[in-house]
Design an enzyme around this catalytic site. Sequence first.
Site, PDB file in Angstrom:
ATOM      1  N   CYS A  57       0.810  -1.229   0.000  1.00 61.23           N
ATOM      2  CA  CYS A  57       0.000   0.000   0.000  1.00 61.23           C
ATOM      3  C   CYS A  57       0.836   1.268   0.000  1.00 61.23           C
ATOM      4  CB  CYS A  57      -0.929   0.014   1.212  1.00 61.23           C
ATOM      5  SG  CYS A  57      -0.023   0.072   2.763  1.00 61.23           S
ATOM      6  N   ASP A  59       2.412   2.565   2.535  1.00 60.08           N
ATOM      7  CA  ASP A  59       2.470   3.215   3.843  1.00 60.08           C
ATOM      8  C   ASP A  59       3.798   2.936   4.538  1.00 60.08           C
ATOM      9  OD1 ASP A  59       0.060   4.611   3.896  1.00 60.08           O
ATOM     10  OD2 ASP A  59      -1.031   2.759   4.252  1.00 60.08           O
ATOM     11  N   CYS A  84      -2.892   2.872   7.895  1.00 64.11           N
ATOM     12  CA  CYS A  84      -4.329   2.962   8.119  1.00 64.11           C
ATOM     13  C   CYS A  84      -4.723   2.488   9.522  1.00 64.11           C
ATOM     14  CB  CYS A  84      -5.029   2.100   7.089  1.00 64.11           C
ATOM     15  SG  CYS A  84      -4.677   0.362   7.380  1.00 64.11           S
ATOM     16  N   CYS A 131      -1.399  -4.953   6.626  1.00 59.58           N
ATOM     17  CA  CYS A 131      -1.118  -3.790   7.490  1.00 59.58           C
ATOM     18  C   CYS A 131      -0.449  -4.227   8.794  1.00 59.58           C
ATOM     19  CB  CYS A 131      -2.402  -3.034   7.788  1.00 59.58           C
ATOM     20  SG  CYS A 131      -3.417  -2.763   6.337  1.00 59.58           S
TER      21      CYS A 131
HETATM   22 FE1  FES Z   1      -1.440   0.737   4.267  1.00 59.29          FE
HETATM   23 FE2  FES Z   1      -3.093  -0.451   5.985  1.00 59.29          FE
HETATM   24  S1  FES Z   1      -3.510   0.135   3.941  1.00 59.29           S
HETATM   25  S2  FES Z   1      -1.050   0.125   6.282  1.00 59.29           S
END
Ligand code: FES
Length: 154
Positions: A57, A59, A84, A131
């Site tokens: 993702c 992140d 998230c 995640c």
């Molecule tokens: Fe990126 Fe959850 S969608 S950490």
Amino acid sequence: MSKTSHHNQDVQDSDGKFSWLYSNTVKEHFFHPKNIQLKDPKLKEFNGVGTVGSPACGDVMTIWIQVDPKTKRLKKCTWRTFGCASAIASTSMLSVMVTRRGGMKISEAEKLTPQDILKELGGLPPRKVHCSVLGDQALRAAIEDYKNSKKTQK
Ligand code: FES
């Protein structure tokens, strides 16, 4: 939850109301995150840090740890993320798991898996499992950093 619920959604409208597929434990850790590091830590406050990004993702997660050099137990574990709700809840839970009861030995913490975190959280929606990997990987990176800095001190 309505019979027509879609299990690939985290939050859904059922009978005109919103309902969540997150467990109560996930919600508790998302709304009241434990050990979150909002300010930059002070110098020497921690002896290990790890930052990782999620290929799934994009992140990012950073974990700071304080390891007792004598006992090799995790005395502190704090974190910060752009991730998230699931990343926040799972890393909050992970930070509690590794520091409770006097702190986990780093050798034990290295054996933890995202599945162990999911178990304590009461699960995550399937497409949110990645995640929980973010915190797990960042903790491993922080432990590596601690071990490497020990080596260079010698
Ligand atoms: Fe990126 Fe959850 S969608 S950490």
